[in-house]
Scaffold this active site. Structure first.
Site, PDB file in Angstrom:
ATOM      1  N   MET A 168       0.848  -1.202   0.000  1.00 23.36           N
ATOM      2  CA  MET A 168       0.000   0.000   0.000  1.00 23.36           C
ATOM      3  C   MET A 168       0.877   1.243   0.000  1.00 23.36           C
ATOM      4  SD  MET A 168      -1.066   2.561   2.285  1.00 23.36           S
ATOM      5  CE  MET A 168      -1.659   2.329   3.978  1.00 23.36           C
ATOM      6  N   LYS A 179     -12.118   9.581   9.389  1.00 21.39           N
ATOM      7  CA  LYS A 179     -11.739   9.942  10.762  1.00 21.39           C
ATOM      8  C   LYS A 179     -12.646  11.094  11.174  1.00 21.39           C
ATOM      9  CE  LYS A 179      -7.670  11.180  13.517  1.00 21.39           C
ATOM     10  NZ  LYS A 179      -6.228  11.437  13.519  1.00 21.39           N
ATOM     11  N   GLU A 231     -10.159   2.376  10.176  1.00 24.52           N
ATOM     12  CA  GLU A 231      -9.147   2.328  11.247  1.00 24.52           C
ATOM     13  C   GLU A 231      -9.832   2.157  12.596  1.00 24.52           C
ATOM     14  OE1 GLU A 231      -5.760   4.952  11.312  1.00 24.52           O
ATOM     15  OE2 GLU A 231      -6.012   5.297  13.469  1.00 24.52           O
ATOM     16  N   ASP A 253      -6.639  -0.386   9.015  1.00 23.28           N
ATOM     17  CA  ASP A 253      -5.610   0.140   9.918  1.00 23.28           C
ATOM     18  C   ASP A 253      -5.893  -0.366  11.328  1.00 23.28           C
ATOM     19  OD1 ASP A 253      -4.498   1.496   7.811  1.00 23.28           O
ATOM     20  OD2 ASP A 253      -4.825   3.504   8.626  1.00 23.28           O
ATOM     21  N   ASP A 264      -3.572   5.964  18.838  1.00 30.84           N
ATOM     22  CA  ASP A 264      -2.712   5.082  18.023  1.00 30.84           C
ATOM     23  C   ASP A 264      -1.908   4.085  18.853  1.00 30.84           C
ATOM     24  OD1 ASP A 264      -3.500   6.132  15.589  1.00 30.84           O
ATOM     25  OD2 ASP A 264      -1.863   7.565  15.461  1.00 30.84           O
TER      26      ASP A 264
HETATM   27  C1  GCO Z   1      -4.012   9.425  11.315  1.00 31.62           C
HETATM   28  C2  GCO Z   1      -4.242   8.516  10.124  1.00 31.62           C
HETATM   29  C3  GCO Z   1      -3.018   8.336   9.275  1.00 31.62           C
HETATM   30  C4  GCO Z   1      -3.337   7.648   7.971  1.00 31.62           C
HETATM   31  C5  GCO Z   1      -2.127   7.670   7.089  1.00 31.62           C
HETATM   32  C6  GCO Z   1      -2.310   6.881   5.824  1.00 31.62           C
HETATM   33  O1  GCO Z   1      -4.884   9.443  12.164  1.00 31.62           O
HETATM   34  O2  GCO Z   1      -2.988  10.097  11.373  1.00 31.62           O
HETATM   35  O3  GCO Z   1      -4.688   7.296  10.606  1.00 31.62           O
HETATM   36  O4  GCO Z   1      -2.059   7.631   9.996  1.00 31.62           O
HETATM   37  O5  GCO Z   1      -3.751   6.348   8.152  1.00 31.62           O
HETATM   38  O6  GCO Z   1      -1.864   8.986   6.776  1.00 31.62           O
HETATM   39  O7  GCO Z   1      -3.220   7.475   5.030  1.00 31.62           O
HETATM   40 MN    MN Z   2      -4.787   5.414   9.657  1.00 34.32          MN
HETATM   41 MN    MN Z   3      -5.275   7.403  12.776  1.00 31.41          MN
END
Ligand code: GCO
Ligand code: MN
Ligand code: MN
Length: 389
Positions: A90, A185, A219, A247, A259
């Site tokens: 990816m 998000k 995610e 994710d 995270d």
């Molecule tokens: C975040 C996002 C990023 C994206 C990444 C790939 O909250 O910062 O999850 O980590 O996943 O930019 O597109």
């Molecule tokens: Mn992400």
């Molecule tokens: Mn994220």
């Protein structure tokens, strides 16, 4: 340590360069770890047993690199991948770091910013394709607002659609065959981000010219930030053939974007997620978009990465145990028995079925009085997870 929890290529564990490469900077503090080069990160990921890695254009090529520097970096990186056997399934674009994107990229009010975002993304797509990526992720990092006085919510959707339509055509014209995966998000870094949930993305995708080319990259943390059940979002995406990538990380609900290491906060949710992915045979990468606590040194980063994969594999084993557990399966079978033989009346509509259904009498009270054993079922689930079954 049992060998069955050792990551293997067939498990398809991948990490973003930005994840194990995180230097631990946050809004309140400076970096706590030394930056590593992409080549060093390839070796770190090989050492912990990952299958592959993913990158934003600028994780690999600094934004101000000259063409000569770009070629050298690409050459060195390819050599490191060859040496270690790691792959790049990816790739994605950084459309959020530079000040030019402070008010979004594809949804910016300024046509020059939107045009630059398209140019940057086409170059990044070329880079991803050069490394054999099959999935291209779009996370609208700053596609949003602090105040709705600034941009029209409707116009922003049109602009985002226009950009994706343009890039789908580019993908076709170049013959890349990339699948695009949209990542939702709810907020952070903007006050509100557009298309805040995976469900919203799934609705939006149907409005695109090449919807068949576009799916989602849900995610864990992002759905949990919205207080939603992540596995349900994944199931919906899977149901419509749109789970192109995902994710994995973890997050306490209602907090900032944490995270954390996969499974480290909501273990039961992580279990049902892994069970879902394994039960349906999800074929894609198990990608970790997480990073080590800011307290960690390099060894801590490795422990973090190993922990993500190990927890996944332990939960996979627990899912097999759960599926084989006689008492659990007995309860489920009991719950799903057709005691009154009504199944033939369900499913696809027919006028006969409708007539029979309308004529049938149901013992509403008896149906309502039935105990469902979910307390026992959930306790059994916990006991499987706690290792006492
Ligand atoms: C975040 C996002 C990023 C994206 C990444 C790939 O909250 O910062 O999850 O980590 O996943 O930019 O597109
Ligand atoms: Mn992400
Ligand atoms: Mn994220």
């Amino acid at each position: 340590m049992s060998d069955q929890y050792q990551p293997k290529p067939e498990h398809k564990f991948t990490f973003g360069l930005w994840t194990v490469g995180s230097v631990g900077r946050d809004p309140f503090g400076a970096p706590v770890r030394k930056a590593k080069s992409p080549v060093e990160l390839v070796h770190l990921l090989a050492e912990v047993g990952a299958y592959g890695l993913n990158f934003h254009d600028n994780d690999l090529i600094p934004i101000d690199a000259t063409p000569v520097e770009r070629d050298r970096i690409v050459r060195d990186f390819k050599a490191a991948l060859k040496e270690t056997g790691l792959v790049v399934p990816m790739a994605t674009t950084n459309l959020f770091y530079e000040p030019v994107f402070k008010d979004g990229a594809f949804t910016s009010n300024d046509p020059s910013v939107r045009a630059y975002a398209l140019q940057k993304t086409m170059n990044a797509i070329d880079l991803g394709a050069e490394f054999g990526a099959q999935v291209y992720v779009f996370w609208g990092g700053r596609e949003g607002v602090e105040t709705d006085a600034s941009k029209s919510g409707l116009e922003s959707l049109k602009r985002f659609r226009e950009a994706l339509n343009f890039l789908c055509e580019y993908n076709l014209a170049q013959g890349y065959k990339l699948k695009f995966a949209l990542e939702a998000k709810p907020n952070e870094p903007r006050g509100d981000l557009y298309l805040p949930t995976t469900g919203a993305m799934l609705g939006f995708i149907e409005t695109l010219d090449h919807s068949e080319m576009v799916g989602v990259n849900p995610e864990v943390a992002h759905e949990q930030m919205s207080g939603l059940n992540f596995m349900h979002a994944v199931a919906q995406a899977w149901d419509v053939g749109k789970l192109f990538h995902l994710d994995l990380n973890d997050q306490a609900s209602g907090r900032y974007d944490q995270d954390f290491r996969f499974g480290s906060v909501n273990l039961k949710s992580a279990f049902f997620l892994v069970k879902f992915l394994e039960d349906v045979g999800y074929p894609g990468s198990r990608h970790f978009d997480a990073h080590a606590y800011r307290t960690e040194d390099e060894e801590g980063v490795k422990a973090f990465a190993r922990g993500c994969m190990r927890t996944y594999l332990i939960l996979k084993e627990k899912a097999e145990e759960w599926n084989k557990d006689q008492e659990i399966q007995g309860i489920l079978a009991e719950l799903n028995t057709d005691q009154e033989k009504v199944s033939p009346l369900l499913g696809v509509y027919s006028s006969e079925k409708a007539a029979k259904l309308k004529a049938r009498s149901f013992d509403r009270e008896a149906l309502g009085n039935r105990g469902l054993s979910y307390e026992r079922l959930d306790q059994l689930t916990l006991e499987v997870l706690l290792g006492v079954r």
